[in-house]
Design a protein around this motif. Structure first.
Motif, PDB file in Angstrom:
ATOM      1  N   VAL A  17       0.832  -1.212   0.000  1.00  9.89           N
ATOM      2  CA  VAL A  17       0.000   0.000   0.000  1.00  9.89           C
ATOM      3  C   VAL A  17       0.863   1.257   0.000  1.00  9.89           C
ATOM      4  O   VAL A  17       0.662   2.178  -0.812  1.00  9.89           O
ATOM      5  CB  VAL A  17      -0.954  -0.002   1.208  1.00  9.89           C
ATOM      6  N   VAL A  18       1.844   1.308   0.886  1.00 16.46           N
ATOM      7  CA  VAL A  18       2.686   2.504   1.012  1.00 16.46           C
ATOM      8  C   VAL A  18       3.478   2.735  -0.271  1.00 16.46           C
ATOM      9  O   VAL A  18       3.527   3.857  -0.805  1.00 16.46           O
ATOM     10  CB  VAL A  18       3.633   2.381   2.224  1.00 16.46           C
ATOM     11  N   SER A  19       4.108   1.686  -0.796  1.00  9.48           N
ATOM     12  CA  SER A  19       4.919   1.855  -2.004  1.00  9.48           C
ATOM     13  C   SER A  19       4.054   2.213  -3.203  1.00  9.48           C
ATOM     14  O   SER A  19       4.450   3.022  -4.048  1.00  9.48           O
ATOM     15  CB  SER A  19       5.718   0.570  -2.284  1.00  9.48           C
ATOM     16  N   TYR A  20       2.864   1.643  -3.280  1.00  8.62           N
ATOM     17  CA  TYR A  20       1.951   1.961  -4.390  1.00  8.62           C
ATOM     18  C   TYR A  20       1.546   3.438  -4.349  1.00  8.62           C
ATOM     19  O   TYR A  20       1.578   4.130  -5.373  1.00  8.62           O
ATOM     20  CB  TYR A  20       0.723   1.063  -4.310  1.00  8.62           C
ATOM     21  N   PHE A  77       1.556   8.129  -6.950  1.00 10.22           N
ATOM     22  CA  PHE A  77       0.583   8.987  -6.266  1.00 10.22           C
ATOM     23  C   PHE A  77      -0.389   9.664  -7.233  1.00 10.22           C
ATOM     24  O   PHE A  77      -1.601   9.701  -6.999  1.00 10.22           O
ATOM     25  CB  PHE A  77       1.315  10.046  -5.431  1.00 10.22           C
ATOM     26  N   LYS A  78       0.105  10.182  -8.346  1.00  9.20           N
ATOM     27  CA  LYS A  78      -0.743  10.921  -9.279  1.00  9.20           C
ATOM     28  C   LYS A  78      -1.741  10.028  -9.997  1.00  9.20           C
ATOM     29  O   LYS A  78      -2.793  10.487 -10.437  1.00  9.20           O
ATOM     30  CB  LYS A  78       0.129  11.652 -10.300  1.00  9.20           C
TER      31      LYS A  78
END
Length: 631
Positions: free
Chosen positions: A370-373, A378-379
């Motif tokens: 989740v964090v890396s995705y 992010f955009k």
């Protein structure tokens, strides 16, 4: 009226979504920050699952019967509240239940059986009911099936008021790390990892002859080890691969069968094995690392055999690969999957090198994904991926949970009545005359049970009922449990009830029975290898390194020759006696014995001579014919 119906459906969808999110968040919280007491963890997990099942699987399509579903939900919630309120007193009343214990015990077991029927069909629910009836009426049966009289007090005490029956290890497995790994797979899919798997498979195998079939083999292996559900795997990857296989010339039944076999193998593919590796470690006490090392060679041989089969089938039918402009671009695909590599890398590091618990590893691997995705993309992030993953993860738990709960009832009755011990004794007596016969009986039991159960639940049940007999006959615990696990995993491609094959047939629009028999033929090596590693531990990476390497090389040659025999093609179409010779040679080479290797090499030489010289003669005749025609 139409608007009212639509509003009702929307309310139901929101309710399902809410319960699903609560279930997944509960599993994530307890996985990361500590489990509840065993009975409380399992009862709350089961209650949330039952609520979802009664919402998603109504008793009848007619709305007037919907009240039954809501009554079942209220009873399930009532039972859970009762356990939470009376938990400490409940344990002290074991052996002397009061009327509320008996009422909620009976209600909960009936709800589990009904939920199992709705989700898995009649087979497992009927087995559970038969075992309950046996606990009461076994006293009137003769011979080995005779048991002592069973009172309701004793039955409820063990089944509902302790962790030996319904709340036993089988449900405990489903309510802890299996649930987390299902959520892990859901987050992989929700963040686009499934598409990355498929695109990578296209890049690796798409350009070769029969490319889409090789894509199916590679992508299904990658997806299957995480999901552990052959049917779900066929339903997802098969939507892409089966139509493509048909488009390049594979017959529909072959296309559906290849996808079914490739998807089924994911359950035996390390490092996750559809959570089977963790279940086996829990049941046997064998370290997880040792289990996945042992599982590696059989899994590699399985997928090599499928790969060779699709390659020779493509050569036989003169099927081409995909054009370069039809394939994904490696650079683009690679950079889309960084979160996938981070999540899987974290999982493997924690499990294999840090030797962390499966729950801890799964939780932090989900966090890593989740964090890396979010950080890397992010955009492009569609934040709905969170709710989608949590909902899909919860829905993915339903079948496994109720199957494990019913399996817990069966195992509880087996222990309560002693029938499990007597069946073990019967199998041991059978094995004294022929251990091979005992292995065959075990295989048949695993396949029959696997018709109505997911692989992990089937293995849990059969691991308790049949593996002890093999161990008493002198089979190492690791070998015995691997044998049971493999055949539990192969049921989805074994006729007559082959659910993965039927799913593939539905997508391919082929005959289900023909597709299932083709699946069994393609996956034949998987039915052979478990027998081989019982008698030759080298195939489970047990023994001196040189012996293991030699056994692996010989088995690899063996599965290559087996694919030649099954497809009936190598450089040319083989005659019927050449195919028989090829299959016999393969079996000898796969068997990890020096004498069988020597005989196999001799037969392989004979086969090579037959193919080479007849091929040479055909070429010469063709050239002579072309020369005469030109004159």
């Amino acid at each position: 009226m139409g608007k009212g119906v639509q509003d009702s459906k929307n309310i139901m969808k929101r309710l399902v979504l809410f319960i699903a999110i609560v279930l997944s968040l509960f599993q994530l919280y307890t996985g990361g920050f500590g489990l509840l007491t065993a009975m409380l963890q399992r009862s709350l997990h089961l209650t949330l699952v039952l609520i979802l099942i009664f919402l998603l699987y109504p008793v009848h399509f007619s709305k007037k019967w919907r009240w039954i579903d809501f009554l079942a939900i209220l009873l399930a919630i009532g039972s859970c509240i009762y356990i939470f309120l009376t938990y400490e007193d409940l344990l002290f009343r074991v052996g002397d239940p009061n009327m509320f214990d008996i009422f909620f015990g009976i209600v909960t077991i009936l709800l589990v059986l009904e939920a199992t029927r709705r989700v898995t069909g009649w087979i497992l629910a009927t087995i559970g009911a038969l075992f309950i009836f046996y606990s009461y009426f076994g006293a009137i049966l003769p011979g080995i099936f005779h048991s002592t009289n069973m009172s309701t007090n004793r039955f409820i005490s063990l089944m509902y008021m302790s962790t030996d029956g319904l709340w036993g290890t089988t449900l405990g497995v489903a309510a802890t790390f299996v649930a987390l790994f299902i959520i892990f797979g859901a987050f992989l899919n929700a963040t686009g990892a499934g598409k990355v798997f498929i695109d990578l498979a296209y890049i690796v195998g798409g350009r070769f002859r029969g490319g889409p079939a090789k894509v199916a083999v590679i992508s299904s292996a990658l997806m299957g080890t995480v999901s552990g559900s052959p049917v779900a795997n066929v339903s997802t990857t098969g939507q892409f691969t089966i139509p493509l296989m048909k488009s390049v010339g594979y017959r529909p039944k072959v296309a559906g069968a290849i996808e079914a076999v490739a998807s089924t193998g994911g359950s035996i593919m390390p490092p996750i094995m559809g959570a089977g590796a963790f279940v086996m470690a829990e049941m046997t006490g064998i370290p997880y690392a040792k289990i996945i090392i042992a599982a590696a060679i059989p899994a590699i041989l399985y997928y090599l055999s499928v790969y060779f089969y699709v390659d020779f089938e493509a050569a036989k039918e003169n099927l081409k690969g995909m054009a370069k402009d039809e394939l994904p671009v490696f650079k683009e695909v690679f950079f889309k999957g960084f979160h996938l590599y981070i999540g899987l890398g974290m999982l493997i590091y924690l499990l294999v090198f840090a030797k962390a618990s499966p729950m801890f590893s799964a939780f932090w691997s989900i966090v890593a994904i989740v964090v890396s995705y979010v950080v890397l993309y992010f955009k492009q992030v569609d934040w709905n991926f969170l709710t989608k993953a949590l909902e899909d993860g919860a829905k993915g738990m339903l079948l496994t949970t109720v199957a494990c709960a019913t399996a817990g009832v069966v195992v509880g009755v087996a222990n309560l009545t002693g029938i499990g011990v007597r069946l073990t004794t019967l199998m041991v007596n059978l094995g004294e005359s022929s251990i091979l016969l005992t292995l065959v009986v075990t295989m048949v039991a695993c396949i029959i049970m696997g018709m109505g159960l997911p692989p992990t639940a089937s293995y849990i049940l059969l691991g308790v009922l049949t593996a002890p007999a093999l161990i008493k006959l002198g089979v190492e615990p690791l070998f015995a449990h691997m044998f049971v696990f493999y055949f539990a995993c192969l049921a989805p491609i074994t006729p007559p009830v082959a659910l993965a094959s039927y799913t593939g047939a539905g997508i391919a629009k082929s005959d289900p029975m023909e597709t299932s028999f083709t699946s069994a033929k393609i996956g034949l090596v998987a039915f052979i290898i478990p027998y081989m590693f019982i008698f030759g531990p080298e195939l489970l990476a047990q023994g001196p390194p040189l012996n293991i390497i030699w056994a692996f090389i010989m088995a690899t040659v063996g599965v290559f020759v087996l694919a030649v025999g099954l497809t009936g093609f190598y450089r040319r179409n083989l005659t019927w006696y050449e195919r028989i010779l090829a299959i016999g040679t393969a079996l000898l080479l796969i068997t990890p014995e020096l004498i069988t290797d020597i005989i196999g090499f001799i037969l392989l030489g004979i086969l090579a001579v037959l193919i080479y010289f007849t091929r040479k003669k055909e070429v010469e005749n063709l050239e002579n014919g072309e020369f005469e025609n030109s004159i």
